[in-house]
Design an enzyme around this catalytic site. Structure first.
Site, PDB file in Angstrom:
ATOM      1  N   SER A 141      34.686  37.596  40.699  1.00  0.00           N
ATOM      2  CA  SER A 141      35.592  37.798  41.984  1.00  0.00           C
ATOM      3  C   SER A 141      36.901  37.553  41.741  1.00  0.00           C
ATOM      4  O   SER A 141      37.368  38.676  41.222  1.00  0.00           O
ATOM      5  CB  SER A 141      34.957  36.383  42.876  1.00  0.00           C
ATOM      6  OG  SER A 141      35.402  36.651  44.175  1.00  0.00           O
ATOM      7  N   ASP A 295      26.151  42.931  46.473  1.00  0.00           N
ATOM      8  CA  ASP A 295      27.343  42.211  46.884  1.00  0.00           C
ATOM      9  C   ASP A 295      28.064  43.132  47.843  1.00  0.00           C
ATOM     10  O   ASP A 295      28.349  44.154  48.039  1.00  0.00           O
ATOM     11  CB  ASP A 295      28.460  42.279  45.571  1.00  0.00           C
ATOM     12  CG  ASP A 295      29.789  41.487  45.922  1.00  0.00           C
ATOM     13  OD1 ASP A 295      30.113  41.399  47.031  1.00  0.00           O
ATOM     14  OD2 ASP A 295      30.229  41.280  44.716  1.00  0.00           O
ATOM     15  N   HIS A 324      27.155  38.318  46.493  1.00  0.00           N
ATOM     16  CA  HIS A 324      28.450  37.894  45.664  1.00  0.00           C
ATOM     17  C   HIS A 324      28.262  36.325  45.417  1.00  0.00           C
ATOM     18  O   HIS A 324      28.686  35.960  44.235  1.00  0.00           O
ATOM     19  CB  HIS A 324      29.406  37.992  46.947  1.00  0.00           C
ATOM     20  CG  HIS A 324      30.912  37.714  46.018  1.00  0.00           C
ATOM     21  ND1 HIS A 324      31.409  38.581  45.087  1.00  0.00           N
ATOM     22  CD2 HIS A 324      31.841  36.836  46.192  1.00  0.00           C
ATOM     23  CE1 HIS A 324      32.600  38.213  44.855  1.00  0.00           C
ATOM     24  NE2 HIS A 324      33.011  36.988  45.304  1.00  0.00           N
TER      25      HIS A 324
END
Length: 350
Positions: A141, A295, A324
């Site tokens: 991320s 995601d 995610h």
């Protein structure tokens, strides 16, 4: 400075604080006596070439990296590597709005970019540890954003790179979604333009923020499969209230906003006058681009379009309906895939 007992070694240790001195910022101004909270695992070898850097993601600290990704027999094995986990500026352990003092405290905290984090980490590694070569930079991320920035900014230093569930340049869609996370917090009357007394005063905003994360952080397949039950919650309401809201509720809102601003503006092409192909073309590291199949923040297609611009790179998607938030270690099969890819990457000679 706001007192918040959530942040500290009791819940997030062990780590050490390193003062890297004054950090000049891309947006202007500087952070004096910038503190980086750093957790290390393993031993740096004599050649100083077995170092792995792991930057942190939004809301996350070095503790979850330790718990989910590092261990004997894992790809990130402290018996083989010197693993340095650096908490990003603004995450509550390193210098952040809630622990800054004077005219930089709370809502007065300066704007920090991904590039500022990476320059701070570079200063730490080279000056404090004497590290001039990184066997691997890996992060998920916002950690992926920092990984890309490292590979573009310091191409001769980074031998291998593994950005997981993140992009080199944030998309307009992701920018807009992150804006809804920001709005969830700032529209709470208790936020008071960032001048609240404690996180509890912004409880409603933090709960809305947690709900938005629930909607987009997982995936439609996650809900269809009733994965919240596999995680120990008998209803979706219990999952939202106890898992998601429980996670975000104690965090400092200004800290979250500082990270969100940075996340929205992640863009390695700032190094090349806005030319993304030129920026990614600088990368010399052997790179595995590792999006998560479901995601909704950083879809595989967005990641693959960038991977095509990186010389000699490989597209290594990881399957998980947890989306995610598989990054949090909720899916053992996801973690096994990550380890497989990282082992293969680390096995490639410099």
């Amino acid at each position: 400075m706001t007192i918040n007992t959530y942040y500290g070694p009791e819940g997030h240790g062990p780590y050490e604080l390193y003062d890297i001195g004054t950090l000049d910022l891309e947006e202007g101004g500087a952070i004096p006596n910038c503190q980086l909270a750093v957790a290390t695992h393993g031993t740096l070898n004599a050649a100083k070439d077995n170092a792995i850097l792991v930057p942190t993601w939004y809301s996350g600290t070095s503790k979850i990296i330790e718990q989910v990704y590092i261990g004997t027999g894992r790809a990130l094995d402290p018996a083989k590597y010197f693993i340095v986990v650096v908490n990003q500026i603004g995450n509550g352990l390193s210098t952040s709005p809630h622990n800054a003092s004077g005219d930089q405290s709370g809502p007065r905290f300066p704007r920090v970019r991904i590039g500022d984090d990476v320059r701070a980490q570079h200063k730490l590694l080279t000056e404090r540890f004497g590290i001039n070569s990184l066997a691997l930079v890996v992060g998920g991320s916002m950690g992926a954003q920092q990984t890309y920035e490292w590979a573009v900014r310091y191409p001769d230093m980074v031998k291998r790179a593994a950005p997981i569930a993140g992009t080199a340049r944030n998309t307009e869609h992701d920018f807009l979604f992150t804006e809804t996370l920001v709005d969830a917090i700032t529209t709470d009357p208790g936020f008071k333009d960032g001048n609240y007394g404690s996180s509890a005063e912004v409880a409603a905003g933090l709960k809305r923020h947690a709900k938005m994360w629930t909607v987009m952080g997982w995936s439609t397949e996650f809900f269809r499969a009733g994965r919240h039950r596999a995680l120990g919650f008998d209803s979706m309401q219990a999952f939202v209230d106890n898992f998601m809201t429980g996670y975000f509720a104690p965090m400092d809102p200004n800290d979250l906003l500082a990270m969100a601003w940075k996340w929205q503006r992640g863009d390695v092409s700032r190094n090349t006058g806005g030319d993304l192909p030129a920026a990614l073309g600088r990368i010399k590291a052997k790179t595995f681009v590792m999006p998560i199949s479901h995601d909704m923040f950083f879809p595989p297609a967005d990641c693959q379009a960038e991977q095509a611009l990186i010389p000699g790179s490989e597209f290594r998607p990881v399957a998980s309906i947890d989306g995610h938030l598989a990054l949090f270690g909720t899916d053992p099969e996801f973690l096994a895939q990550v380890d497989t890819h990282l082992r293969a990457l680390l096995a490639i000679s410099d």
